[in-house]
Write a protein that holds these residues in place. Structure first.
Motif, PDB file in Angstrom:
ATOM      1  N   LYS A 127       0.847  -1.189   0.000  1.00 26.10           N
ATOM      2  CA  LYS A 127       0.000   0.000   0.000  1.00 26.10           C
ATOM      3  C   LYS A 127       0.883   1.240   0.000  1.00 26.10           C
ATOM      4  CE  LYS A 127      -4.478   1.173   0.360  1.00 26.10           C
ATOM      5  NZ  LYS A 127      -5.526   0.658  -0.536  1.00 26.10           N
ATOM      6  N   TYR A 168       2.078  -4.321   4.234  1.00 21.72           N
ATOM      7  CA  TYR A 168       1.242  -4.616   5.401  1.00 21.72           C
ATOM      8  C   TYR A 168       0.833  -6.090   5.390  1.00 21.72           C
ATOM      9  CZ  TYR A 168       0.565   0.478   5.688  1.00 21.72           C
ATOM     10  OH  TYR A 168       0.749   1.828   5.782  1.00 21.72           O
ATOM     11  N   VAL A 225      -2.090  -8.747   5.988  1.00 19.66           N
ATOM     12  CA  VAL A 225      -3.552  -8.711   5.897  1.00 19.66           C
ATOM     13  C   VAL A 225      -4.102 -10.134   6.021  1.00 19.66           C
ATOM     14  CG1 VAL A 225      -3.701  -6.602   4.520  1.00 19.66           C
ATOM     15  CG2 VAL A 225      -3.420  -8.807   3.367  1.00 19.66           C
ATOM     16  N   VAL A 259      -6.130  -2.500   4.021  1.00 15.12           N
ATOM     17  CA  VAL A 259      -5.574  -2.674   5.363  1.00 15.12           C
ATOM     18  C   VAL A 259      -6.726  -2.469   6.335  1.00 15.12           C
ATOM     19  CG1 VAL A 259      -3.806  -1.930   7.018  1.00 15.12           C
ATOM     20  CG2 VAL A 259      -3.370  -1.764   4.550  1.00 15.12           C
TER      21      VAL A 259
END
Length: 247
Positions: A179, A184, A186, A230
């Motif tokens: 992102k 991130y 997830v 996210v």
């Protein structure tokens, strides 16, 4: 639909009344019986068209509440996994084993300070400047299963779809998402409305899958988390977080 049924009933009753005036009496009983059968059938359709959605929503909401309760447990377990291991996990065996064996560290935070020797020396001071630090002490450890599930073992079945007659598990995925240049972790757990409501009215189910509302569960799935954003929240309305059914 309801309007057409009502019109049909009114017309049928009107025909019955007209029969008494314009049709020979010897034909009246047969035609009247046929029309009354039609009226009764239309009345049944009217009742079904009104009561059907009420019953559908009643069953739907009860099943959604059970499903969402499990999804909340899954979310809690995943967030604990992330806190301890730095990411999410995409298979049920690993997640259950984690809850069964992992421990949270019970910590205590305290502030401390001490003289900045080099800076004080540079300015010809003894204790003019201090360095501030935060120290975190580990006091003990507490099992994740006790912290999250308070002595119960429901985490061992949280992956099962809690609807009678449905033998299946929630879909579970986990991975990484880029992102804006940042990576991130997830995850997503979900189940299709088709699975949860498969034995209910197909037309009402088709409408439910198209829901877009702040008061409804939007889309064709009930889910928590996302593989595309996210986001670790669920797609259900707040009523399922405050409703007595969740207790």
């Amino acid at each position: 639909m309801i309007l057409y049924i009502v019109i049909g009933i009114i017309l049928s009753i009107g025909l019955v009344l007209l029969l008494e005036k314009f049709v020979p009496k010897k034909f009246n009983p047969i035609i009247s019986i046929i029309l009354w059968v039609i009226i009764v059938y239309l009345g049944y359709l009217l009742y079904k068209s009104i009561q059907g959605p009420i019953e559908f929503n009643k069953v739907k909401e009860a099943r959604y509440a059970k499903v969402i309760k499990n999804l909340k447990d899954i979310k809690a377990a995943q967030l604990a996994y992330q806190e301890i291991n730095g990411g999410f996990v995409g298979d049920w065996d690993s997640l259950v084993r984690f809850v069964d064996t992992a421990q949270f560290a019970v910590t205590q935070r305290r502030d401390t300070s001490y003289p900045d020797v080099e800076k004080n020396k540079a300015f010809g001071l003894t204790e003019g400047y201090f360095i501030e630090e935060i120290i975190i002490d580990t006091l003990s450890f507490k099992p994740v299963r006790d912290s999250l599930f308070h002595g119960t073992d429901r985490y061992k079945t949280m992956m099962n779809i809690p609807v009678e007659g449905v033998d299946g598990k929630f879909e579970l995925r986990a991975g990484k998402l880029n992102k804006n240049g940042t990576i991130y972790s997830v995850f997503e757990a979900r189940v299709a409305k088709d699975v949860i409501l498969s034995d209910l009215d197909k037309d009402l189910l088709a409408q439910e899958k198209q829901v877009v509302s702040v008061d409804g569960v939007n889309g064709a799935y009930i889910k928590v988390g996302s593989m595309d954003e996210v986001d670790t929240s669920g797609n259900w309305p707040k009523i399922y977080d405050t409703d007595d059914r969740q207790k």
